[in-house]
Design a protein around this motif. Structure first.
Motif, short mmCIF file in Angstrom:
data_model
loop_
_atom_site.label_atom_id
_atom_site.label_comp_id
_atom_site.label_asym_id
_atom_site.label_seq_id
_atom_site.Cartn_x
_atom_site.Cartn_y
_atom_site.Cartn_z
N GLU A 79 0.82 -1.21 0.00
CA GLU A 79 0.00 0.00 0.00
C GLU A 79 0.86 1.26 0.00
O GLU A 79 0.59 2.22 -0.74
N GLU A 259 -1.42 -5.78 -9.73
CA GLU A 259 -2.63 -5.07 -9.29
C GLU A 259 -3.72 -6.01 -8.77
O GLU A 259 -4.87 -5.60 -8.66
N PHE A 263 -9.36 -2.66 -4.44
CA PHE A 263 -9.27 -1.28 -3.98
C PHE A 263 -10.67 -0.78 -3.60
O PHE A 263 -11.56 -0.69 -4.43
N TYR A 268 -5.89 -0.63 -0.29
CA TYR A 268 -5.70 -1.80 -1.12
C TYR A 268 -5.89 -3.03 -0.25
O TYR A 268 -5.17 -3.21 0.72
#
Length: 393
Positions: A79, A259, A263, A268
């Protein structure tokens, strides 16, 4: 289940930042939906203090049941690194005072050479100062501390199981974005105190135009003396083993999709990364069973979502829920087959961003099931544990 086996399902009943210029626009897009406002930054600093503050690494720890142990520093570091370009300078300074965002510098290293697969590793260590490795285990071949050589043997076991046997990708090398770097995967031995297992530090985003996703290079930090870790004073290499299996799998995950984290609500939530890495500990080193102590945080709180991941300032149940939720991955592996988890990660790596539930559906559909059906059965199996366990007739 019988009381002396409550922590395992029965076979019958269970069911660089250094490359900011190149990736700045990407990172800003990750955080544009909320901006790094003051309340978020204050909360982030507080969580960093709780996780990486001075007392965390030197104060006497407690048992996991009572709280205090920090299983993995990776989610918070992830994060921090992903939000770094949009944090205020004052917040950056506060964070930098508590956690090192650059690679450690130690005066010795050992290049693993056990097998071809393990030759991809370099273990950094020192014999002096606060980060000195435990020398009580004596010296081995080449005048290398046996503590370091044991790490080399364990990481060889990890890569043999995770990459060679199970077929996961070997982590992308930091040589890819920076040709001057040694291509070996770096493991640093540092003083982590009595409460901290280890962490994987995300380094540089690497764009894959052929598939339109990002990878993350990384390095690992483990303890230079696991005899200091609460609960492992007399079996330090068990702690080292599960830490290596857990943290190396984080690097593997970022070679599928950097990724693959949900989110929402300004954070995150890399909950599936922790679920997966804790599951992998048991796959590689099933004799250690470190995750047993976290399981009450799943079974005693059935209303907590699989998607919850806490931090050092969260409730204890939230904080350790993703580690305890490894039972979901255990279920998938034992109800279907061990390759179900790899198929999920392959699906996650086929498309940019958070696709974990799509990965569940895809992997389960190929096995004649679905997430809804599998989850329903998983809940039934969870019920028949502990005092409700019965042998099948």
């Amino acid at each position: 289940m019988p009381e002396n086996d409550t922590m395992r399902y029965s076979a019958r009943s269970r069911w660089s930042i250094r490359s900011v210029v190149g990736v700045l626009l990407l990172l800003i897009s990750f955080t544009a939906s909320y901006g790094a406002d003051r309340s978020y930054e204050d909360g982030l600093v507080a969580r960093v203090e709780a996780t990486f503050g001075a007392e965390t690494r030197v104060a006497a720890g407690t048992t996991p049941e009572a709280g205090g142990i920090i299983k993995c520093g990776t989610p918070l570091l992830y994060e921090i690194k992903m939000n770094w370009p949009v944090l205020s300078e004052s917040t950056r300074q506060k964070i930098a005072a508590m956690v090192t965002l650059s690679r450690p510098v130690l005066d010795e290293y050992y290049d693993c050479s056990n097998r071809d697969s393990s030759r991809h590793f370099r273990i950094h260590y020192t014999r002096t100062g606060p980060n000195a490795v435990n020398m009580s285990f004596g010296m081995g071949s080449g005048n290398v501390p046996n503590y370091v050589l044991r790490c080399a043997a364990l990481i060889d076991t990890v890569v043999q199981e995770e990459v060679v046997t199970l077929g996961y990708r070997f982590p992308v090398s930091d040589h890819v974005p920076r040709a001057s770097e040694d291509p070996r995967f770096d493991i640093y031995m540092l003083s982590l105190g009595s409460k901290f297992y280890g962490l994987t530090n995300p380094d540089t985003l690497v764009y894959r135009p052929d598939v339109g996703i990002y990878w993350l290079t990384s390095w690992m930090e483990i303890s230079s003396d696991y005899t200091q870790l609460t609960g492992y004073q007399h079996r330090p290499f068990d702690a080292m083993a599960v830490t290596l299996a857990h943290e190396f799998f984080h690097s593997i995950q970022w070679t599928y999709d950097a990724e693959e984290a949900e989110f929402r609500d300004d954070y995150y939530y890399s909950w599936f990364n922790e679920v997966s890495s804790t599951w992998m500990e048991d796959v590689v080193f099933g004799r250690v069973n470190d995750f047993y102590s976290y399981l009450p945080n799943f079974f005693h709180y059935p209303w907590i979502s699989l998607r919850v991941i806490g931090n050092s300032s969260s409730s204890y149940a939230d904080q350790f829920h993703p580690y305890a939720a490894c039972v979901w991955s255990i279920f998938l592996s034992e109800r279907y087959d061990i390759n179900a988890m790899r198929d999920i990660w392959e699906r996650c790596g086929a498309r940019r961003g958070f696709n974990t539930f799509d990965g569940f559906e895809w992997a389960l559909a190929s096995r004649g099931s679905s997430f809804r059906a599998a989850w329903a059965e998983f809940l039934v199996w969870n019920y028949f544990t502990g005092s409700r366990w019965r042998e099948w007739s």
